[in-house]
Write a protein that holds these residues in place. Structure first.
Motif, PDB file in Angstrom:
ATOM      1  N   ALA A  34      -2.509  33.207  -8.072  1.00 47.33           N
ATOM      2  CA  ALA A  34      -2.095  33.941  -9.268  1.00 47.33           C
ATOM      3  C   ALA A  34      -2.798  35.290  -9.316  1.00 47.33           C
ATOM      4  N   ARG A  63       2.941  35.946  -6.861  1.00 43.92           N
ATOM      5  CA  ARG A  63       2.037  35.657  -7.983  1.00 43.92           C
ATOM      6  C   ARG A  63       2.504  34.481  -8.836  1.00 43.92           C
ATOM      7  N   GLN A  64       3.816  34.357  -9.030  1.00 45.07           N
ATOM      8  CA  GLN A  64       4.332  33.278  -9.886  1.00 45.07           C
ATOM      9  C   GLN A  64       4.157  31.893  -9.258  1.00 45.07           C
ATOM     10  N   THR A  67      -1.503  29.203  -9.592  1.00 42.64           N
ATOM     11  CA  THR A  67      -1.851  28.302 -10.697  1.00 42.64           C
ATOM     12  C   THR A  67      -2.287  29.118 -11.904  1.00 42.64           C
ATOM     13  N   PRO A  68      -1.733  28.828 -13.094  1.00 35.61           N
ATOM     14  CA  PRO A  68      -2.188  29.535 -14.297  1.00 35.61           C
ATOM     15  C   PRO A  68      -3.658  29.219 -14.582  1.00 35.61           C
ATOM     16  N   LYS A  69      -4.297  30.064 -15.380  1.00 34.19           N
ATOM     17  CA  LYS A  69      -5.735  29.932 -15.652  1.00 34.19           C
ATOM     18  C   LYS A  69      -6.150  28.529 -16.074  1.00 34.19           C
ATOM     19  N   HIS A  90       4.237  24.754 -14.946  1.00 32.36           N
ATOM     20  CA  HIS A  90       4.390  26.183 -14.644  1.00 32.36           C
ATOM     21  C   HIS A  90       5.524  26.406 -13.640  1.00 32.36           C
ATOM     22  N   GLU A  93       9.118  27.063 -14.710  1.00 34.67           N
ATOM     23  CA  GLU A  93       9.483  28.320 -15.366  1.00 34.67           C
ATOM     24  C   GLU A  93      10.376  29.172 -14.455  1.00 34.67           C
TER      25      GLU A  93
END
Length: 144
Positions: A34, A63-64, A67-69, A90, A93
């Protein structure tokens, strides 16, 4: 049947990672972090891309597919199941789905390596990305 590779740089130097990629015949590295910055020398996006290019290997940052934060935080704590659940949500999405399709298309055409930090692919979200790509195109996964 095509082959999809993955690699983590956690315990490696940039030179060692590039050599392993070359030995495996990787044509394009798909960075699935990410945040494509790193405290490890040689693994921030711009320097890594330039070094890979010099070695004859392409570089793409999706980037998508990172892993989100909250998922990264869970992984740092060793909560792999929690990280996987966060990442699976995620991945549903639209932006992540578009980049997953792009990665699958690249894997159809070239030998790619999904790159992330973790040395052990089993504890990294890149294993999920690799599984999804292989479901889409039918391939074997090799963790370098």
């Amino acid at each position: 049947m095509s082959r999809l590779t993955t690699i983590g740089y956690e315990n490696e130097t940039q030179a060692a990672v590039i050599e392993r990629l070359k030995q495996a015949g990787v044509e394009v590295v798909v960075d699935v972090r990410a945040v494509a910055a790193s405290r490890r020398a040689g693994f921030s996006k711009t320097l890594l891309a330039a070094s890979l290019n010099e070695a004859g290997i392409g570089y793409v940052h999706l980037r998508q597919l990172g892993t989100p934060k909250p998922g990264r935080d869970a992984a740092r704590k060793g909560h792999v199941a929690e990280m996987r659940a966060i990442f699976e949500d995620h991945l549903a999405e639209p932006g992540a789905q578009l980049e997953l399709a792009k990665a699958a298309e690249m894997a159809r055409e070239k030998t790619i390596a999904l790159l992330c930090y973790e040395a052990d692919a089993c504890g990294c979200h890149r294993a999920i990305v690799a599984d999804r790509i292989c479901e889409a195109i039918g391939c074997e996964i090799e963790n370098l």
